[in-house]
Scaffold this active site. Structure first.
Site, PDB file in Angstrom:
ATOM      1  N   ASP A 134       0.758 -25.049   9.034  1.00 14.72           N
ATOM      2  CA  ASP A 134       1.315 -23.729   8.747  1.00 14.72           C
ATOM      3  C   ASP A 134       2.140 -23.217   9.925  1.00 14.72           C
ATOM      4  O   ASP A 134       3.216 -22.636   9.747  1.00 14.72           O
ATOM      5  CB  ASP A 134       0.199 -22.723   8.449  1.00 14.72           C
ATOM      6  N   ASP A 157      -8.128 -25.024   7.060  1.00 15.90           N
ATOM      7  CA  ASP A 157      -7.579 -24.028   7.989  1.00 15.90           C
ATOM      8  C   ASP A 157      -8.607 -23.753   9.076  1.00 15.90           C
ATOM      9  O   ASP A 157      -9.814 -23.840   8.834  1.00 15.90           O
ATOM     10  CB  ASP A 157      -7.249 -22.728   7.259  1.00 15.90           C
TER      11      ASP A 157
END
Length: 208
Positions: free
Chosen positions: A172, A138
């Site tokens: 995401d 991430d």
């Protein structure tokens, strides 16, 4: 069209992740603007760093989910569904596939990311984790509002507060945007979701 969208989004996702993983140390942060940072973290869980499912179970669930979505997209293409609907489904599929790719392969071919040096490629099987146990990369962090909560609040009064604190990745974002667009503009299609082929299609296939 759906295949091209999935491949393109998956490629973008992996290019970003691999660059971050091989050029930044774990927890390193780069300020782009006061409200946008590239902040490298890794997680074992679901979107936005959530963790409440066993890693192997989560990875297998993702694989099954992507397979089902892919089959459903194929049905919708055959039925000539609206282009926007197919695009949104492809976005969700690409996002899910992107995080699956991390779990499947990153552990087997990258060294462990640390706060002291970036990760690098190693021969297959010599990485930091077995197949399906790799960590998801991430990097996007948007602290849109950073403030201190009022003292009169009973529990959190006087505590620092950041509006939108999750760190997430491109995959995401694809999932989130795709789902929101589906809910806003394609509720009719969602209300008739089925993995069964129409009777006329089955008949046409059997007579070919």
């Amino acid at each position: 069209m759906a295949v091209l969208i999935v491949v393109a989004l998956l490629a973008i996702d992996q290019i970003i992740k691999i660059w971050v993983k091989t050029h930044m140390c774990l927890h390193e942060s780069i300020e782009i603007t006061p409200w946008f940072y590239i902040n490298f973290i890794e997680n074992n869980g679901m979107a936005y760093g959530m963790t409440f499912i066993n890693k192997i179970v989560l990875s297998l669930f993702r694989i099954v989910a992507v397979t089902v979505i892919g089959y459903y997209i194929w049905l919708q293409v055959k039925e000539k569904a609206r282009r926007g609907y197919i695009i949104c489904l492809a976005m969700v599929m690409a996002g899910a596939a992107g995080n699956i790719f991390d779990s499947m392969f990153y552990g087997t071919c990258f060294t462990q990311s640390t706060p002291f040096e970036p990760s690098y490629l190693v021969p297959w099987g010599e990485g930091y984790a077995p197949f399906l146990k790799g960590k998801v990369v991430d990097m996007f962090y948007f602290p849109l509002i950073e403030t201190t909560l009022p003292d009169w609040l009973p529990v959190w009064g006087g505590q620092p507060y950041v509006f939108f604190s999750p760190v997430f990745n491109f995959a995401d974002a694809c999932i989130s945007v795709g789902v929101v667009l589906l809910l806003l503009f394609f509720r009719k299609e969602l209300g008739t979701v089925s993995l069964k082929r129409k009777p006329e299609e089955v008949h046409e296939t059997s007579t070919e």
